[in-house]
Design an enzyme around this catalytic site. Structure first.
Site, PDB file in Angstrom:
ATOM      1  N   ARG A   1       0.843  -1.180   0.000  1.00 17.71           N
ATOM      2  CA  ARG A   1       0.000   0.000   0.000  1.00 17.71           C
ATOM      3  C   ARG A   1       0.882   1.235   0.000  1.00 17.71           C
ATOM      4  O   ARG A   1       1.733   1.377   0.875  1.00 17.71           O
ATOM      5  CB  ARG A   1      -0.814  -0.025   1.300  1.00 17.71           C
ATOM      6  CG  ARG A   1      -2.196   0.436   1.168  1.00 17.71           C
ATOM      7  CD  ARG A   1      -3.010   0.052   2.360  1.00 17.71           C
ATOM      8  NE  ARG A   1      -2.588   0.595   3.638  1.00 17.71           N
ATOM      9  CZ  ARG A   1      -3.418   1.148   4.503  1.00 17.71           C
ATOM     10  NH1 ARG A   1      -4.693   1.258   4.197  1.00 17.71           N
ATOM     11  NH2 ARG A   1      -2.996   1.571   5.656  1.00 17.71           N
TER      12      ARG A   1
ATOM     13  N   THR B   1      -0.978   7.633  -0.979  1.00 17.42           N
ATOM     14  CA  THR B   1      -2.222   7.558  -1.762  1.00 17.42           C
ATOM     15  C   THR B   1      -3.153   6.437  -1.291  1.00 17.42           C
ATOM     16  O   THR B   1      -4.337   6.420  -1.661  1.00 17.42           O
ATOM     17  CB  THR B   1      -1.904   7.280  -3.245  1.00 17.42           C
ATOM     18  OG1 THR B   1      -1.296   5.973  -3.323  1.00 17.42           O
ATOM     19  CG2 THR B   1      -0.941   8.306  -3.810  1.00 17.42           C
TER      20      THR B   1
ATOM     21  N   ASP C   1      -0.049  -2.363  12.014  1.00 16.16           N
ATOM     22  CA  ASP C   1       0.369  -2.826  10.685  1.00 16.16           C
ATOM     23  C   ASP C   1       0.660  -4.329  10.770  1.00 16.16           C
ATOM     24  O   ASP C   1       1.607  -4.753  11.449  1.00 16.16           O
ATOM     25  CB  ASP C   1       1.623  -2.044  10.262  1.00 16.16           C
ATOM     26  CG  ASP C   1       2.014  -2.381   8.833  1.00 16.16           C
ATOM     27  OD1 ASP C   1       2.028  -1.474   7.994  1.00 16.16           O
ATOM     28  OD2 ASP C   1       2.290  -3.580   8.552  1.00 16.16           O
TER      29      ASP C   1
ATOM     30  N   ASP D   1       4.200  -5.541   9.662  1.00 17.41           N
ATOM     31  CA  ASP D   1       5.244  -5.127  10.614  1.00 17.41           C
ATOM     32  C   ASP D   1       5.167  -5.949  11.900  1.00 17.41           C
ATOM     33  O   ASP D   1       6.191  -6.343  12.458  1.00 17.41           O
ATOM     34  CB  ASP D   1       5.103  -3.635  10.948  1.00 17.41           C
ATOM     35  CG  ASP D   1       5.599  -2.749   9.817  1.00 17.41           C
ATOM     36  OD1 ASP D   1       6.293  -3.255   8.914  1.00 17.41           O
ATOM     37  OD2 ASP D   1       5.277  -1.544   9.832  1.00 17.41           O
TER      38      ASP D   1
HETATM   39  C1  PRP Z   1      -1.467  -4.327   4.437  1.00 15.66           C
HETATM   40  C2  PRP Z   1      -2.382  -5.529   4.555  1.00 15.66           C
HETATM   41  C3  PRP Z   1      -3.177  -5.445   3.288  1.00 15.66           C
HETATM   42  C4  PRP Z   1      -3.323  -3.971   3.081  1.00 15.66           C
HETATM   43  C5  PRP Z   1      -4.701  -3.575   3.504  1.00 15.66           C
HETATM   44  O1  PRP Z   1      -0.437  -4.590   3.587  1.00 15.66           O
HETATM   45  O2  PRP Z   1      -1.689  -6.735   4.709  1.00 15.66           O
HETATM   46  O3  PRP Z   1      -2.550  -6.048   2.170  1.00 15.66           O
HETATM   47  O4  PRP Z   1      -2.350  -3.329   3.923  1.00 15.66           O
HETATM   48  O5  PRP Z   1      -4.950  -2.235   3.239  1.00 15.66           O
HETATM   49  P1  PRP Z   1      -5.967  -1.762   2.125  1.00 15.66           P
HETATM   50  O6  PRP Z   1      -7.233  -2.543   2.334  1.00 15.66           O
HETATM   51  O7  PRP Z   1      -6.133  -0.305   2.433  1.00 15.66           O
HETATM   52  O8  PRP Z   1      -5.369  -2.009   0.780  1.00 15.66           O
HETATM   53  P2  PRP Z   1       0.804  -3.602   3.354  1.00 15.66           P
HETATM   54  O9  PRP Z   1       0.551  -2.743   2.184  1.00 15.66           O
HETATM   55  O10 PRP Z   1       1.150  -2.915   4.627  1.00 15.66           O
HETATM   56  O11 PRP Z   1       1.941  -4.607   2.896  1.00 15.66           O
HETATM   57  P3  PRP Z   1       2.667  -5.805   3.688  1.00 15.66           P
HETATM   58  O12 PRP Z   1       1.666  -6.917   3.807  1.00 15.66           O
HETATM   59  O13 PRP Z   1       3.796  -6.123   2.791  1.00 15.66           O
HETATM   60  O14 PRP Z   1       3.109  -5.284   5.035  1.00 15.66           O
HETATM   61  N1  URA Z   2      -2.892  -2.484   6.753  1.00 15.18           N
HETATM   62  C1  URA Z   2      -2.528  -2.892   7.984  1.00 15.18           C
HETATM   63  O1  URA Z   2      -1.590  -3.684   8.137  1.00 15.18           O
HETATM   64  N2  URA Z   2      -3.203  -2.407   9.040  1.00 15.18           N
HETATM   65  C2  URA Z   2      -4.223  -1.563   8.923  1.00 15.18           C
HETATM   66  O2  URA Z   2      -4.824  -1.180   9.940  1.00 15.18           O
HETATM   67  C3  URA Z   2      -4.590  -1.152   7.637  1.00 15.18           C
HETATM   68  C4  URA Z   2      -3.917  -1.630   6.569  1.00 15.18           C
END
Ligand code: PRP
Ligand code: URA
Length: 209
Positions: free
Chosen positions: A104, A108, A200, A203
């Protein structure tokens, strides 16, 4: 409209509460996610069709129930989807796996693609896309778009936490894809994080913050 199932099993709810707690360690968070994913997998596959085959028990012959149709596909939305994927594979080791690499953009909130690999014959299989978080739904919607473009016709989406905004956006984009979640939270904050949420997910799984 796609339907939404909230899995209210007490073990799911108890484990989820520990995961939400900011004092929970990275190691415990990963273990709990794997454990919860077994229970969620049980719910998301609850209505799979059965057929029967003839087997011999030590006592006699019987028509025994077995899963009908082709092997399932689990589609992990990277990175955090892998936390759900691992437990689901513990329960359904024969499942095929698709990986959809998305992150994400923090400004944006759009999903940015960096990897995609899926089995070639998605048409005839149930495809269950997994990601712990459904926030804006930009990631889940793009992942499901891609899986549909690869031929998937029968899809479900499984997450741990969903925001009402994400449910609405996902249902608008993919009204044919049922959603399964362990909890429906209050709202998104101004940075697109689920409240009360768990922070997150990636993380917390991998200790990257
Ligand atoms: C997080 C989560 C989803 C996304 C959700 O991923 O695991 O994929 O955010 O948010 P959205 O519904 O607003 O798209 P992130 O982009 O943090 O990546 P990661 O899994 O690599 O940490
Ligand atoms: N992605 C995450 O990991 N946590 C949130 O709360 C939203 C998006």
């Amino acid at each position: 409209m796609a339907d939404v199932t909230v899995v209210k099993h007490p073990l799911v709810q108890h484990k989820l509460s520990i995961m939400r707690d900011k004092k929970t360690s990275t190691a415990s968070f990963r273990t709990l996610l794997r454990e919860i994913s077994l229970l969620l997998c049980y719910e998301v596959t609850r209505d799979l069709e059965l057929t029967s085959k003839s087997i011999e028990t030590p006592m006699e012959e019987m028509d025994a129930p077995t899963l009908k149709g082709k092997k399932l596909v689990f589609a992990s939305i990277l990175r955090a989807g892998n936390g759900l994927l691992e437990g689901m594979l513990d329960l359904v080791p024969s499942a095929r796996v698709a990986h959809v690499g998305l992150y994400r953009d923090h400004k944006t909130l759009e999903a940015v693609e960096y990897y995609y690999k899926a089995p070639t014959d998605l048409e005839d299989r149930l495809v269950i896309a997994v990601d712990p978080m459904l926030a804006t739904a930009n990631s889940a919607s793009l992942a499901v778009d891609k899986l549909k473009r690869s031929g998937a016709k029968n899809l479900r989406f499984l997450c741990l936490l969903a925001a009402p905004e994400g449910i609405e956006a996902f249902q608008a984009a993919h009204p044919d894809v049922p959603i399964f979640t362990a909890a429906l939270d209050s709202h998104l904050n101004e940075k697109g994080y689920i409240v009360p949420g768990l922070g997150d997910a990636g993380d917390r799984m991998y200790g990257t913050k």
